[in-house]
Scaffold this active site. Structure first.
Site, PDB file in Angstrom:
ATOM      1  N   ASP A  17      26.604 -12.377 -51.338  1.00 26.53           N
ATOM      2  CA  ASP A  17      25.398 -11.547 -51.282  1.00 26.53           C
ATOM      3  C   ASP A  17      24.108 -12.353 -51.402  1.00 26.53           C
ATOM      4  OD1 ASP A  17      26.837  -9.201 -50.986  1.00 26.53           O
ATOM      5  OD2 ASP A  17      26.878  -8.782 -53.141  1.00 26.53           O
ATOM      6  N   HIS A  36      33.103 -12.000 -50.272  1.00 27.03           N
ATOM      7  CA  HIS A  36      33.832 -10.729 -50.264  1.00 27.03           C
ATOM      8  C   HIS A  36      33.729 -10.057 -48.912  1.00 27.03           C
ATOM      9  CE1 HIS A  36      29.819  -9.868 -51.988  1.00 27.03           C
ATOM     10  NE2 HIS A  36      29.880  -8.715 -51.331  1.00 27.03           N
TER      11      HIS A  36
HETATM   12  C1  OGA Z   1      28.540  -5.377 -51.756  1.00 27.88           C
HETATM   13  C2  OGA Z   1      29.466  -5.234 -50.622  1.00 27.88           C
HETATM   14  C3  OGA Z   1      31.552  -4.205 -51.004  1.00 27.88           C
HETATM   15  C4  OGA Z   1      32.160  -2.851 -50.905  1.00 27.88           C
HETATM   16  O1  OGA Z   1      28.447  -4.468 -52.577  1.00 27.88           O
HETATM   17  O2  OGA Z   1      27.884  -6.405 -51.842  1.00 27.88           O
HETATM   18  O3  OGA Z   1      29.550  -6.076 -49.791  1.00 27.88           O
HETATM   19  O4  OGA Z   1      33.356  -2.762 -51.157  1.00 27.88           O
HETATM   20  N1  OGA Z   1      30.236  -4.150 -50.650  1.00 27.88           N
HETATM   21  O5  OGA Z   1      31.456  -1.893 -50.605  1.00 27.88           O
HETATM   22 MN    MN Z   2      28.265  -7.771 -50.329  1.00 27.06          MN
END
Ligand code: OGA
Ligand code: MN
Length: 277
Positions: free
Chosen positions: A99, A253
């Protein structure tokens, strides 16, 4: 209160039981959380019940909170980013990313609260950038050391999808003016654990500064594939009441986009970190 930590894989992820995130956090509990983050990179809390204000209060114990320049902010707490599949195009969360690396001091962590979950799907994956670094050969590690990469907000927030209305267009233009591209080291050292980790990702990294465009493209393609090997990844299947807290300095992620037309709503608090070195 006893805190227990249960590993989810040998590499990354653990469930932390025994801490109520809605209540004021004790110093002891905060220490347990900090240690669990160092050890596991992403931790999960179950059966929580936190209001947006409690969510903000919990996250702000770990540092100053970031207000997202493009995603909607929660009406009760602007530091809470709303990720609502009915409101926002969330395609860019279904890309491996870290992020807000388009700032000089990217987040140290994110705290994500599940608000509305689809009946099936909508799992989230996290990968360990430290495990990915460790698995590289020593000559490759040495080559990457000292390289820097550019990160840009434009990569994940293109005008075609985030400038649909005049209002959205203005917000995007303002965000771009406020966030010119920044450079970060390709390998960063975690300020607490001292572990080295890869710090490039498809979400915001545009190129490696010291290489030709072709070299950069080839190397980044390899590093993205390498960073997200299943050996370095944990997959979380959300339940109501779940909260995830990840160390954004040592993870990427990916939010799986497999649940439409069902709705999925998440709330995120984003804790500002140090300048990567
Ligand atoms: C975040 C994202 C993950 C989700 O919140 O930074 O990438 O599972 N989301 O919503
Ligand atoms: Mn994210």
């Amino acid at each position: 209160m006893t805190v227990s930590v249960t590993r989810l894989t040998p590499t990354i992820g653990a469930i932390v039981d025994g801490i109520s995130l809605g209540a004021p956090l004790t110093d002891a509990a905060q220490q347990e959380i900090n240690q669990a983050l160092v050890d596991h990179h992403v931790i999960f809390f179950r059966d929580q019940n936190v209001t947006p204000a409690q969510h903000r209060a919990f996250a702000s114990r770990f540092g100053q909170l970031h207000i997202h320049p493009i995603y909607p902010n929660h009406p009760e707490a602007p530091e809470i980013t709303v990720l609502d599949s009915d409101i926002t195009d969330l395609q860019d969360n279904a890309i491996w990313h870290t992020d807000v690396t388009f700032t000089k001091t990217p987040p140290m962590g994110g705290v994500l609260v599940a608000r509305i979950l689809p009946e099936q799907g909508g799992d989230t994956l996290w990968s360990s950038s430290a495990a990915a670094y460790d698995a590289l050969s020593p000559p490759m590690q040495k080559f990457l050391e000292g390289l820097t990469a550019s990160h840009s907000i434009v990569q994940s927030f293109p005008a075609v999808r985030f400038g649909m209305t005049p209002q959205a267009q203005e917000r995007l233009e303002q965000a771009k003016r406020d966030h010119p591209p920044v450079s970060h080291p390709v390998i960063r050292t975690h300020p607490v654990s001292g572990r080295k980790g890869l710090f490039v990702q498809e979400g915001f990294t545009t190129h490696i500064n010291e290489l030709t465009a072709a070299e950069s493209h080839a190397l980044l393609t390899f590093l993205y594939a390498h960073s997200t090997k299943p050996e370095f990844v944990v997959r979380w299947k959300w339940r109501d009441g779940d909260v995830a807290f990840w160390d954004n300095r040592v993870t990427q992620h990916y939010a799986i986009d497999d649940y439409r037309p069902a709705r999925r709503v998440m709330n995120r608090a984003t804790i500002i970190g140090d300048q990567p070195v």
